[in-house]
Motif scaffolding. Structure first.
Motif, PDB file in Angstrom:
ATOM      1  N   HIS A 252       4.507  -1.126  13.061  1.00 42.04           N
ATOM      2  CA  HIS A 252       4.258  -2.575  13.060  1.00 42.04           C
ATOM      3  C   HIS A 252       5.060  -3.456  12.028  1.00 42.04           C
ATOM      4  O   HIS A 252       5.445  -4.560  11.491  1.00 42.04           O
ATOM      5  N   VAL A 253       4.669  -2.295  10.730  1.00 37.09           N
ATOM      6  CA  VAL A 253       5.441  -2.657   9.421  1.00 37.09           C
ATOM      7  C   VAL A 253       7.167  -2.957   9.154  1.00 37.09           C
ATOM      8  O   VAL A 253       7.493  -1.338   9.636  1.00 37.09           O
ATOM      9  N   LEU A 254       7.770  -4.033   9.362  1.00 33.91           N
ATOM     10  CA  LEU A 254       9.569  -3.854   8.793  1.00 33.91           C
ATOM     11  C   LEU A 254       9.456  -4.008   7.808  1.00 33.91           C
ATOM     12  O   LEU A 254       8.631  -4.763   6.778  1.00 33.91           O
ATOM     13  N   PRO A 255      10.825  -3.601   7.408  1.00 30.43           N
ATOM     14  CA  PRO A 255      10.837  -3.844   6.148  1.00 30.43           C
ATOM     15  C   PRO A 255      11.736  -5.591   5.629  1.00 30.43           C
ATOM     16  O   PRO A 255      11.982  -6.222   7.108  1.00 30.43           O
ATOM     17  N   HIS A 256      11.720  -6.352   4.240  1.00 31.32           N
ATOM     18  CA  HIS A 256      12.007  -7.349   4.028  1.00 31.32           C
ATOM     19  C   HIS A 256      12.689  -7.311   2.988  1.00 31.32           C
ATOM     20  O   HIS A 256      12.159  -6.452   2.149  1.00 31.32           O
ATOM     21  N   ARG A 257      13.217  -8.043   2.632  1.00 32.03           N
ATOM     22  CA  ARG A 257      14.110  -8.250   1.172  1.00 32.03           C
ATOM     23  C   ARG A 257      13.871  -8.582   0.097  1.00 32.03           C
ATOM     24  O   ARG A 257      14.324  -7.922  -0.828  1.00 32.03           O
ATOM     25  N   GLU A 258      12.240  -8.793  -0.350  1.00 32.02           N
ATOM     26  CA  GLU A 258      11.700  -8.535  -1.913  1.00 32.02           C
ATOM     27  C   GLU A 258      10.288  -7.469  -0.674  1.00 32.02           C
ATOM     28  O   GLU A 258       9.784  -7.486  -1.825  1.00 32.02           O
ATOM     29  N   GLY A 259      10.029  -6.834   0.228  1.00 26.97           N
ATOM     30  CA  GLY A 259       9.357  -5.887   0.057  1.00 26.97           C
ATOM     31  C   GLY A 259       9.411  -5.206   1.546  1.00 26.97           C
ATOM     32  O   GLY A 259       9.276  -5.051   2.421  1.00 26.97           O
ATOM     33  N   CYS A 260       7.831  -5.738   2.159  1.00 31.05           N
ATOM     34  CA  CYS A 260       7.070  -5.466   3.955  1.00 31.05           C
ATOM     35  C   CYS A 260       6.868  -6.949   4.842  1.00 31.05           C
ATOM     36  O   CYS A 260       6.201  -7.937   3.436  1.00 31.05           O
ATOM     37  N   GLN A 261       6.723  -6.768   5.701  1.00 36.26           N
ATOM     38  CA  GLN A 261       6.328  -8.357   6.511  1.00 36.26           C
ATOM     39  C   GLN A 261       5.312  -7.239   7.980  1.00 36.26           C
ATOM     40  O   GLN A 261       6.332  -6.203   8.328  1.00 36.26           O
ATOM     41  N   LEU A 262       4.546  -8.371   8.743  1.00 33.66           N
ATOM     42  CA  LEU A 262       4.398  -7.690   9.766  1.00 33.66           C
ATOM     43  C   LEU A 262       3.754  -9.230  10.730  1.00 33.66           C
ATOM     44  O   LEU A 262       2.860  -9.851  10.182  1.00 33.66           O
ATOM     45  N   ASN A 263       3.975  -8.684  11.738  1.00 32.33           N
ATOM     46  CA  ASN A 263       3.097  -9.772  12.495  1.00 32.33           C
ATOM     47  C   ASN A 263       1.797  -9.832  12.329  1.00 32.33           C
ATOM     48  O   ASN A 263       0.918  -9.451  12.704  1.00 32.33           O
ATOM     49  N   LEU A 278      -4.680  -0.690   6.788  1.00 33.69           N
ATOM     50  CA  LEU A 278      -3.247  -1.145   6.790  1.00 33.69           C
ATOM     51  C   LEU A 278      -2.796  -2.041   6.047  1.00 33.69           C
ATOM     52  O   LEU A 278      -2.161  -2.007   5.742  1.00 33.69           O
ATOM     53  N   ILE A 279      -4.049  -2.736   5.609  1.00 33.68           N
ATOM     54  CA  ILE A 279      -4.005  -3.727   4.516  1.00 33.68           C
ATOM     55  C   ILE A 279      -3.640  -3.106   3.058  1.00 33.68           C
ATOM     56  O   ILE A 279      -2.490  -3.377   2.644  1.00 33.68           O
ATOM     57  N   LYS A 280      -4.230  -2.489   3.200  1.00 36.39           N
ATOM     58  CA  LYS A 280      -4.699  -1.542   1.732  1.00 36.39           C
ATOM     59  C   LYS A 280      -3.421  -0.576   2.002  1.00 36.39           C
ATOM     60  O   LYS A 280      -2.762  -0.411   0.346  1.00 36.39           O
ATOM     61  N   LEU A 281      -2.991   0.199   2.773  1.00 39.41           N
ATOM     62  CA  LEU A 281      -2.296   0.980   2.902  1.00 39.41           C
ATOM     63  C   LEU A 281      -0.286   0.534   2.766  1.00 39.41           C
ATOM     64  O   LEU A 281       0.211   0.850   1.808  1.00 39.41           O
ATOM     65  N   ILE A 282      -0.337  -0.628   2.487  1.00 45.32           N
ATOM     66  CA  ILE A 282       0.976  -1.869   2.393  1.00 45.32           C
ATOM     67  C   ILE A 282       0.969  -1.693   0.969  1.00 45.32           C
ATOM     68  O   ILE A 282       1.465  -1.861   0.476  1.00 45.32           O
ATOM     69  N   LEU A 283      -0.691  -2.654  -0.052  1.00 49.51           N
ATOM     70  CA  LEU A 283      -0.617  -2.765  -0.898  1.00 49.51           C
ATOM     71  C   LEU A 283      -0.306  -1.292  -1.757  1.00 49.51           C
ATOM     72  O   LEU A 283       0.173  -1.619  -3.092  1.00 49.51           O
ATOM     73  N   ASN A 284      -0.594  -0.037  -1.292  1.00 43.14           N
ATOM     74  CA  ASN A 284      -0.753   0.989  -1.970  1.00 43.14           C
ATOM     75  C   ASN A 284       1.104   0.992  -2.249  1.00 43.14           C
ATOM     76  O   ASN A 284       1.512   1.752  -2.958  1.00 43.14           O
ATOM     77  N   TYR A 285       1.546   1.264  -0.827  1.00 40.24           N
ATOM     78  CA  TYR A 285       3.093   1.151  -1.259  1.00 40.24           C
ATOM     79  C   TYR A 285       4.101   0.256  -1.225  1.00 40.24           C
ATOM     80  O   TYR A 285       4.643   1.017  -1.963  1.00 40.24           O
ATOM     81  N   MET A 286       3.354  -0.741  -1.908  1.00 45.77           N
ATOM     82  CA  MET A 286       3.953  -1.467  -2.537  1.00 45.77           C
ATOM     83  C   MET A 286       3.847  -1.480  -4.285  1.00 45.77           C
ATOM     84  O   MET A 286       4.180  -2.403  -5.245  1.00 45.77           O
ATOM     85  N   GLY A 287       2.858  -0.315  -4.658  1.00 46.35           N
ATOM     86  CA  GLY A 287       2.962  -0.064  -5.916  1.00 46.35           C
ATOM     87  C   GLY A 287       1.563  -0.252  -6.847  1.00 46.35           C
ATOM     88  O   GLY A 287       1.131  -0.214  -7.272  1.00 46.35           O
ATOM     89  N   LEU A 288       0.742  -1.085  -6.037  1.00 45.16           N
ATOM     90  CA  LEU A 288      -1.311  -1.392  -6.189  1.00 45.16           C
ATOM     91  C   LEU A 288      -1.635  -0.119  -5.778  1.00 45.16           C
ATOM     92  O   LEU A 288      -1.874   0.141  -5.229  1.00 45.16           O
ATOM     93  N   GLU A 289      -1.922   0.620  -7.209  1.00 47.19           N
ATOM     94  CA  GLU A 289      -3.070   1.083  -7.391  1.00 47.19           C
ATOM     95  C   GLU A 289      -4.616   1.150  -6.320  1.00 47.19           C
ATOM     96  O   GLU A 289      -4.881   0.121  -6.208  1.00 47.19           O
ATOM     97  N   ALA A 290      -4.196   2.470  -5.517  1.00 43.09           N
ATOM     98  CA  ALA A 290      -5.831   2.413  -5.184  1.00 43.09           C
ATOM     99  C   ALA A 290      -6.987   1.880  -5.914  1.00 43.09           C
ATOM    100  O   ALA A 290      -8.084   0.601  -4.704  1.00 43.09           O
ATOM    101  N   GLU A 291      -7.265   2.255  -6.805  1.00 48.05           N
ATOM    102  CA  GLU A 291      -8.373   1.694  -8.002  1.00 48.05           C
ATOM    103  C   GLU A 291      -8.511  -0.089  -7.710  1.00 48.05           C
ATOM    104  O   GLU A 291      -9.186  -0.586  -7.477  1.00 48.05           O
ATOM    105  N   SER A 292      -6.697  -0.384  -7.953  1.00 47.01           N
ATOM    106  CA  SER A 292      -6.882  -1.934  -8.116  1.00 47.01           C
ATOM    107  C   SER A 292      -7.068  -2.805  -7.241  1.00 47.01           C
ATOM    108  O   SER A 292      -6.943  -4.222  -6.689  1.00 47.01           O
ATOM    109  N   THR A 293      -7.393  -1.698  -5.508  1.00 45.52           N
ATOM    110  CA  THR A 293      -7.244  -2.640  -4.177  1.00 45.52           C
ATOM    111  C   THR A 293      -8.273  -2.483  -3.794  1.00 45.52           C
ATOM    112  O   THR A 293      -9.073  -2.098  -3.819  1.00 45.52           O
ATOM    113  N   SER A 294      -8.977  -4.194  -4.683  1.00 49.73           N
ATOM    114  CA  SER A 294     -10.784  -4.101  -3.890  1.00 49.73           C
ATOM    115  C   SER A 294     -11.063  -4.606  -2.962  1.00 49.73           C
ATOM    116  O   SER A 294      -9.823  -5.489  -1.877  1.00 49.73           O
TER     117      SER A 294
END
Length: 479
Positions: A252-263, A278-294
């Motif tokens: 479901h998640v597609l690349p975007h010129r500045e990150g990624c996108q989801l329908n 899924l939201i948490k995984l996307i944020l983690n892949y984008m570089g937000l550490e798991a501990e910071s993903t509240s």
């Protein structure tokens, strides 16, 4: 089978089950000097022959307890020498480092300790670092996380193994309780030190071990075992959910010129548990550490996708990541990663006879085909348009929008603002500056691919030659 043989057979079975090591592996054993790590060193030494393991002991003196710490370091070196195991040790002035870094004391100590263990592993070419965490540590960890607030991942507690910096951290004693380890030390006359800081209640873990667990065990004498069992159940379920989430991400998640996108509708079609993961995984892949993903950040994103919320909206998700909702597109972007575009936009000239024009700004291409009116078929989508070739004024200009742009829309009286058409057709705000507009030599807007065609240069019964314009884009820019 006697108790001695049982320890070895159980550990070998656990190693096979969890793939803790392979024959021939070099293993760094983290040895603090307490009963747990000294027992671990002894056990692995006994197994090193039959399992083909090469061991090295590693000890860190954190400099908190002066002479007591120095004595522990000497005891570790002495016992390793007695076993014939190489020993590496270091002294770190942690009080000075903590004052300099302003870090939490325990977090800073862990950082420096693991940094040293990885350095020793690199020196000896070791693929494993063995740590002496046991079942009581697991119970304490789970209870600590419950008190602080956690999800299934937190309930999973301490993993029996995990990769860190290309080395696997393994915990062979994680299913053994402290009482068992003390009995093992007694059985083999293993020397060990007592860490006086373990009795200080200003450490949260000590408070949990000394006060909370004993008090709660009054209601359930098997509480430590229950917490360990909970961790095992949560580990399996967390692992399964992680696999399911990864599969959803890949589909479901597609690349975007500045990150990624989801329908947006694809997200809402998932079970709420998968939405959050899924939201948490996307944020983690984008570089937000798991501990910071509240939880609050995840829920803000999730609720922003609902039908009742604003169709266009954005907020800072932390770590330089921005969440943007643009109608049915959910974007997770790092603005600093995007290509820098000229603030003046773009404009390209097209002469009659030109066959195609690439538009990197719009991530697309326009093609121009001239045919006879008799052979021209009707457009199948809004990404195609037919024009009377002899009624067009060349050169054409392909550009992005400009303030005040209007179009004489086919089928409507008068003109309409291009901006209003973008809103009506739910063009994502982030794409409005890149959507191509086709204008003639007089600057009159002829066509906006995917949106509208103007009433100019229509194909009529008297038309002899037709220009078919066709657009292809890497992604849809409407909601």
């Amino acid at each position: 089978m006697n108790a001695v043989d049982e320890w070895l057979s159980d550990l070998i079975e656990l190693a096979r089950e969890e793939r803790l090591w392979e024959r021939g592996d070099a293993v760094v054993v983290a040895v603090s000097g307490g009963p747990d790590s000294m027992a671990l060193l002894h056990l692995l030494h006994r197994l090193s022959g039959p399992e083909g393991l090469s061991l090295v002991a590693a000890h860190v003196d954190h400099g908190f307890r002066g002479e007591e710490s120095a004595n522990e370091a000497e005891a570790v070196r002495r016992y390793a020498a007695e076993l014939g195991v190489p020993c590496e040790s270091t002294y770190i002035n942690m009080p000075a480092y903590i004052e300099e870094s302003r870090m939490n004391g325990q977090a800073a100590s862990r950082e420096k300790r693991y940094e040293y263990l990885h350095r020793v592993a690199h020196t000896y070419g070791a693929s494993r670092i063995a740590l002496a965490h046991h079942a009581d540590d697991q119970a304490e960890t789970v209870l600590m996380r419950v008190v602080r607030g956690t999800g299934i991942g937190g309930l999973a507690g301490i993993p029996i193994s995990r990769y860190e910096k290309n080395v696997e951290l393994i915990r062979p004693l994680l299913r053994r309780y402290k009482a068992d380890i003390l009995r093992y030390c007694e059985m083999w006359a293993i020397p060990y030190s007592h860490d006086s800081s373990n009795g200080k209640r200003h450490y949260f873990r000590n408070l949990v071990r000394l006060d909370m667990l004993p008090y709660l065990s009054g209601f359930n004498p098997q509480l430590p075992q229950s917490l360990v069992r909970l961790a095992e159940l949560a580990t399996a379920e967390d692992d399964w959910l992680a696999q399911e989430t990864k599969a959803v991400y890949e589909s479901h998640v597609l690349p975007h010129r500045e990150g990624c996108q989801l329908n947006r509708k694809a997200l809402l079609g998932l079970h709420v548990a998968l939405q959050r993961r899924l939201i948490k995984l996307i944020l983690n892949y984008m570089g937000l550490e798991a501990e910071s993903t509240s939880f609050d950040i995840v829920e803000t994103v999730r609720h922003a996708a609902s039908e009742s919320r604003a169709a266009t909206w954005s907020f800072d998700a932390g770590g330089g990541i921005r969440f943007v909702r643009e109608y049915d597109h959910l974007l997770f972007v790092r603005p600093d990663r995007g290509e820098k575009r000229s603030p003046g936009g773009y404009a390209y000239a097209v002469a009659r006879g030109d066959a195609a024009l690439e538009l990197p700004e719009a991530e697309g291409i326009l093609t121009f085909e001239e045919t006879s009116a008799a052979s021209a078929r009707r457009p199948g989508t809004r990404l195609e348009a037919l024009f009377d070739a002899d009624a067009l004024h060349y050169p054409l200009t392909i550009r992005n929008r400009r303030p005040g742009d209007r179009m004489a829309v086919l089928g409507l009286n008068g003109t309409k603002k291009v901006q209003d058409m973008f809103v009506d057709d739910r063009v994502a705000p982030s794409r409005r500056e890149t959507v191509p507009i086709v204008a003639d030599a007089n600057g009159t807007v002829l066509w906006i691919p995917g949106i509208r065609r103007s009433s100019l240069a229509p194909v009529t019964d008297s038309t002899q030659r037709v220009i078919r314009m066709k657009a292809r884009f890497a992604s849809n820019f409407t909601g």
